[in-house]
Design an enzyme around this catalytic site. Sequence first.
Site: not given
Lengths: 319, 319
Positions: A16, A218, A220, A251, A262
């Site tokens: 996702r 969560h 990054h 990116c 992530n």
Amino acid sequence: MTDLPKSIDIHEEGPREGFQIEPGPISSADKIALIEALAETGLQHIQVCSFVNPKLVPRWADADAVAGGFRPKDGVHYTGLWFNGRGLERALAHRDRLSLYGSITTTASEAFTQKNLNRSHAENMVAQRKQAALHLSHGIEIRRISVQAAFGCNYQGDITPADVIRVLTDGFAIADEAGVKPAIISLADTMGWATPIRVERLLGEVRSRWPEQRLSLHLHDTRGLAVANAHAGLRMGVNRFDSTVGGLGGCPFAGQKGAAGNICTEELVLLCEEMGIATGVDLDALIEVGRMAERIVGHQLPSELIRAGSLDAFRRKAA
Amino acid sequence: MTDLPKSIDIHEEGPREGFQIEPGPISSADKIALIEALAETGLQHIQVCSFVNPKLVPRWADADAVAGGFRPKDGVHYTGLWFNGRGLERALAHRDRLSLYGSITTTASEAFTQKNLNRSHAENMVAQRKQAALHLSHGIEIRRISVQAAFGCNYQGDITPADVIRVLTDGFAIADEAGVKPAIISLADTMGWATPIRVERLLGEVRSRWPEQRLSLHLHDTRGLAVANAHAGLRMGVNRFDSTVGGLGGCPFAGQKGAAGNICTEELVLLCEEMGIATGVDLDALIEVGRMAERIVGHQLPSELIRAGSLDAFRRKAA
């Protein structure tokens, strides 16, 4: 070290998160192949797609084809992401294959709420209240309260634990009104402001305030500290993490500023397994899937581990 | 958290480690430009070159030109690397510009000693004894005992704290014989086997055995855990680290196995400064030098931070 969990749940978001940002068109068949390969590694939670407006996220125009196309494996929970009633409707059409859970989503930065959602926090709480009612009307469990930008914000700067507790309190008020008790608090380092000490402080305060809720992170890897932050989280008893295979979600353009990927699932698994924390994942199989993800996107992914290989692979050779 | 240091010393090895592995020829002028830029960031220790056999490491054929060519800055210590008498002789020619320190170098893995040095550990100890005498005959202080492969080895597998203590004991025996007392114990994760728990265990045992020595870590990001390992080291009181700007030292060929870069200097600085541990380094200036290093080598470096920018830069914008 007394709070280290015995095991963790990993929520794999590579399909996702990863495929929504890739520049090249990725075929539905490739997306499905990655999802099916991930399910063979022992991962039990895989987010397979995003039911978003294809005009805003053209890479997920095929969300229905992917959600309806993969071969589900017994014991694996597949999830999808949606942000509004239209997205939910699409997700409901795949209810036989997807595990649908609702969440109440807050943002600890007022500036980012405006920038990202074009609303104030107060307006967002109204929207979340409606969304909660909608979820419950469809019999969808509201399992999580999540906080975006919980550690800092590119538009607002530092975010304090008090800021996070304030929006969580608002989120829990919505849950109370709706008569539900979300089991999980999820804290997202949306823009890469977390550091180990900030993880310890925030988790300490949140845990004191809501001792019965399970904590989830969560993370990054925007500034390279994601694994150190995960380690700090583990020490504070966190036993649920979102992550992406290969570090998908970054990116792909060298030198361009913006969202890094992530935290890498395989590096999280290595960290945990080498510390005696069970993940249920076959790391060598997962590394192979990371390499597959790299072939699918057609450029190097951030994961160092998919190049180096697991320690167990070297242990077997050395034995 | 009681053992967190108030400040750390960073030994920047980017020029030396980075340029020996790069495929493209890098001009002496570019090497010198990077060294001079690093010296402007507040870094106080910079390893500028390697005095090795140019047949083995052609990228350092210009070591003398670089060592003699940069403009030294007051208060910065510039060092070089050498492995034998011939290398030492070359280094001595730059004694007016370089800070020359000797070390006794051991390897905790017998298999890697054979593979890397074509000697047994016992033979290496004989060589190190001679090297120590040679250093002292030139008035060079023996400041460190270092251990390669201190956390694990691709050829031998796991390395235990007992293995490390055994070779350190041999190293200290050489120092005793020579009548010197090295102030620093440097532990190198040469092949990326360290994990936070292994860092804690090894440092705990080494510290108990040699409580007066200062501990230093040389970490590689081979499997993505370098920053987490540095954090574990800080918690154990480590206040000296080797690192490379941009994460230089990695293998530039995508998908190829092999050595990943060292821990990234700017990510180490971010980690420390955000935890209130002083580094003396201007992070924004260092990030600019990381970007310069990327331009010099002509390909993307592992550092995420040179793409994302510091938190302070965003704090200033948000204020």
